[in-house]
Design a protein around this motif. Sequence first.
Motif, mmCIF file in Angstrom:
data_model
loop_
_atom_site.group_PDB
_atom_site.id
_atom_site.type_symbol
_atom_site.label_atom_id
_atom_site.label_comp_id
_atom_site.label_asym_id
_atom_site.label_seq_id
_atom_site.Cartn_x
_atom_site.Cartn_y
_atom_site.Cartn_z
ATOM 1 N N THR A 185 0.862 -1.224 -0.023
ATOM 2 C CA THR A 185 0.052 0.061 -0.184
ATOM 3 C C THR A 185 0.991 1.245 -0.060
ATOM 4 N N VAL A 186 0.447 2.380 -0.534
ATOM 5 C CA VAL A 186 1.370 3.373 -0.911
ATOM 6 C C VAL A 186 0.752 4.726 -0.224
ATOM 7 N N TRP A 187 1.361 5.767 0.369
ATOM 8 C CA TRP A 187 0.656 6.669 0.685
ATOM 9 C C TRP A 187 1.724 8.010 0.431
ATOM 10 N N ILE A 188 1.274 8.895 -0.382
ATOM 11 C CA ILE A 188 2.077 10.015 -0.573
ATOM 12 C C ILE A 188 1.291 11.384 -0.131
ATOM 13 N N GLU A 189 2.372 12.113 0.665
ATOM 14 C CA GLU A 189 1.818 13.388 1.201
ATOM 15 C C GLU A 189 2.882 14.216 1.423
ATOM 16 N N THR A 190 2.805 15.701 1.328
ATOM 17 C CA THR A 190 3.612 16.638 1.384
ATOM 18 C C THR A 190 3.583 17.185 2.786
ATOM 19 N N ASP A 191 4.683 17.303 3.778
ATOM 20 C CA ASP A 191 4.567 17.721 5.156
ATOM 21 C C ASP A 191 4.467 19.232 5.145
ATOM 22 N N GLU A 192 4.491 19.836 6.343
ATOM 23 C CA GLU A 192 4.100 21.276 6.608
ATOM 24 C C GLU A 192 5.317 21.895 6.136
ATOM 25 N N ASN A 193 6.642 21.400 5.763
ATOM 26 C CA ASN A 193 7.912 22.172 5.306
ATOM 27 C C ASN A 193 7.764 22.002 3.863
ATOM 28 N N GLY A 194 6.741 21.550 3.130
ATOM 29 C CA GLY A 194 6.728 21.391 1.879
ATOM 30 C C GLY A 194 7.552 20.406 1.080
ATOM 31 N N THR A 206 -4.914 3.375 14.080
ATOM 32 C CA THR A 206 -4.496 4.668 13.922
ATOM 33 C C THR A 206 -3.348 5.051 14.359
ATOM 34 N N THR A 207 -2.483 6.046 13.885
ATOM 35 C CA THR A 207 -1.134 6.357 14.333
ATOM 36 C C THR A 207 -1.054 7.929 13.876
ATOM 37 N N ASP A 208 -0.283 8.521 14.735
ATOM 38 C CA ASP A 208 0.350 9.978 14.099
ATOM 39 C C ASP A 208 1.590 10.020 13.361
ATOM 40 N N ASP A 209 2.072 8.845 13.105
ATOM 41 C CA ASP A 209 3.247 8.874 12.562
ATOM 42 C C ASP A 209 3.413 7.373 11.687
ATOM 43 N N ILE A 210 3.074 7.425 10.443
ATOM 44 C CA ILE A 210 3.219 6.207 9.605
ATOM 45 C C ILE A 210 4.770 5.724 9.889
ATOM 46 N N MET A 211 5.700 6.215 9.462
ATOM 47 C CA MET A 211 7.020 5.621 9.956
ATOM 48 C C MET A 211 7.534 5.019 11.384
ATOM 49 N N SER A 212 6.677 5.397 12.309
ATOM 50 C CA SER A 212 6.852 4.788 13.418
ATOM 51 C C SER A 212 6.118 3.568 13.583
ATOM 52 N N TYR A 216 5.353 6.750 1.284
ATOM 53 C CA TYR A 216 5.506 5.789 2.296
ATOM 54 C C TYR A 216 5.004 4.486 1.402
ATOM 55 N N LEU A 217 5.810 3.235 1.730
ATOM 56 C CA LEU A 217 5.568 2.085 1.171
ATOM 57 C C LEU A 217 5.080 1.157 2.287
ATOM 58 N N GLY A 218 4.050 0.712 2.485
ATOM 59 C CA GLY A 218 3.723 -0.481 3.648
ATOM 60 C C GLY A 218 3.349 -2.010 2.706
ATOM 61 N N TRP A 219 3.446 -2.992 3.701
ATOM 62 C CA TRP A 219 3.186 -4.255 3.149
ATOM 63 C C TRP A 219 3.321 -5.201 4.306
ATOM 64 N N GLY A 220 2.743 -6.573 3.914
ATOM 65 C CA GLY A 220 3.222 -7.495 4.851
ATOM 66 C C GLY A 220 1.974 -8.666 5.182
ATOM 67 N N ASN A 221 2.468 -9.898 5.450
ATOM 68 C CA ASN A 221 1.412 -10.802 5.683
ATOM 69 C C ASN A 221 1.987 -11.526 7.247
ATOM 70 N N THR A 222 1.171 -11.534 8.288
ATOM 71 C CA THR A 222 1.365 -11.829 9.670
ATOM 72 C C THR A 222 2.308 -10.906 10.171
ATOM 73 N N ARG A 223 3.139 -10.062 9.535
ATOM 74 C CA ARG A 223 3.862 -9.121 10.078
ATOM 75 C C ARG A 223 3.765 -7.721 9.222
ATOM 76 N N PHE A 224 3.771 -6.482 9.562
ATOM 77 C CA PHE A 224 3.619 -5.669 8.671
ATOM 78 C C PHE A 224 4.650 -4.602 8.623
ATOM 79 N N PHE A 225 5.219 -4.056 7.420
ATOM 80 C CA PHE A 225 6.553 -3.154 7.657
ATOM 81 C C PHE A 225 6.062 -1.987 6.764
ATOM 82 N N VAL A 226 6.946 -1.053 6.672
ATOM 83 C CA VAL A 226 7.000 0.406 6.135
ATOM 84 C C VAL A 226 8.310 0.799 5.857
#
Length: 603
Positions: A182-191, A285-291, A196-206
């Motif tokens: 799964t893919v998520w593209i976003e521009t942060d507050e600094n432009g 839910t999370t506040d930070d995908i990369m966490s 982000y690329l996430g994936w996984g079966n039984t465990r999930f990764f980013v």
Amino acid sequence: MKKLLTGALAAVLSISLCTPLVYAKDNVETKTLKKSNSGNPMLGFDENGDILYGGDPSVLVDGDTVYCYVGHDTSSNESYWMPDWRCYSSKDMKNWTYESKIMNSSDIKGGDNHEAWAGQVAKGSDGKYYFYYCTQFSDGKGVGVGVSDSPTGPFKDVNQKPLVSNSQTPNSVHSWEDIDPTVWIETDENGVEHRYLGWGNTRFFVCELNEDMISVKDQDGNPDNLSVGYGKGNDIVIGKINDFQGHSYTEAPWYYRQKDENGNYYGKYYMFFACDWREQMAYATTDDIMSNEWEFGGIIMEPSATANTNHMAVFDFKGQTYFVYHDGSLPHGSGYRRVACCEPFTINEDGTIDPIKKTATGLTGTASQITDSDGNYISHKSFVNTLLDADYPITGKALQVDFYKDGEESSWEINPGKSSKKDEYVSIESNNKPGLYITAQDPKNGVITPVLSQDVKGTTAEAESMTFRTLKGFNGSGVTFESVRYPGYYLTSKSGVLSMTQDPSDKDATFFVSTDTEIKSGKARKTKRMYTVGEKLKTNDIRIQLYLETGKTVKITDYTTNADKIDMTTTGKKTLKVTYEYNGEKKTDNIQITVVDSAYKKK
């Protein structure tokens, strides 16, 4: 999109059963019911309109168009065989167009010829389209990337190797671990844009992708370090979900975030995913995908009645949030012959999500209720889709007639007949258990019983058992249902029991479909019909009450009039037109208004 139940498929595995000798009634008159030609499944067809199975739906919204991608299922048994990926498009979420085959799994270097697992397309800042897919590589399942100038492909594998693979996610506990990107593209507050690329079966990764969209971003200054770890120091981060409430992450992650009225993202990030087995749908839910640390939100969709897996896509389009998923509701459907479906939903103000119910009607279908001559509702007895494989396929579930059972178990979709598309033939699908139909069960001890069942094998016999010829109600109104599989046997309600009867009474064989019930009498009426010149014509005293052929009454409160176009400055007779809708049909009644001068009213 019309439901596609082709005779060619129905005949693939047809079986021969001994049909009892029956005698149909003479001189019966057929009746055409209003049918629901749309709803779920929303896809399931190829360029010729024939059935095409496809699962693991993903979605890209590009401008005014929604693109939906599926892995093409071609299995004839209960195992995966997926040679390619297909694309569909829609501009209104109601009408879908088959677009193209976007890529073959055999075209991928090191890939296989039948491993078109889940994928997602994202649009890059360079205007190109990137297809993140999963297939079988030499060291196991992995995620690759294809590139195209068009959202409909064709996509070309640019790396000639996996973007991420088992060598980068050691200590694998499952050979399918590196699947479902799964893919998520976003521009942060600094432009700064993040991919982000996430994936996984039984465990999930980013991980985070570079600007080129085809390579993993180095985050610790060591380009050779693609190891798995916790925290932001490494390139690939293992996930963790807190307070799982007895459930377990299975697969199919999908990223999503809410937008405000200006199109700006806000609030927490959502990850929707499949959990447990058989698969249910859940979110966190999370506040930070990369966490990659998530708070469990809850289960939002029960296991499918017709497939063992599920895979979702969540997105916004023209102000509405949608949940696309797959099931096995086509003929011969299963977890290995899937089809995409869709439901609208909303996120609560506090960020929580209520359960999303699967329906046969989906976005565009029509739900009906069926009552017998005494006003009892036909319904199926309530049951839960369990997590036990042994409970499937679902066949032979009990039906009932009950005056008080007017809930979701009594909601049906009246579809074109599975064995015949002629006007007078229908198949009756459960709205809250999509893919299950009222079925004339094969005789047991000479008795034919109506039950709720799945079209398991896609045979001619199954299609006929789930198809009824509709006749003018034997009692003079309504409708009578005659079995196509067993001509001369009629759906019958007597003494609280629903049965298939060879020689029923006219009353017992007569039913009324809520979306097809005729108006016996009734029209718009108005209390005040005489006015003085210059007086305002008011319409709040209009009352509309319709009397149906079932003996029931219906009050209509939503109507429009031409009152603003009537000249109230001159005397004379005027025609007030009152327009309203019942069962999808517009009706206009005329009410005569008389305008007189003040001297006349004083007489």
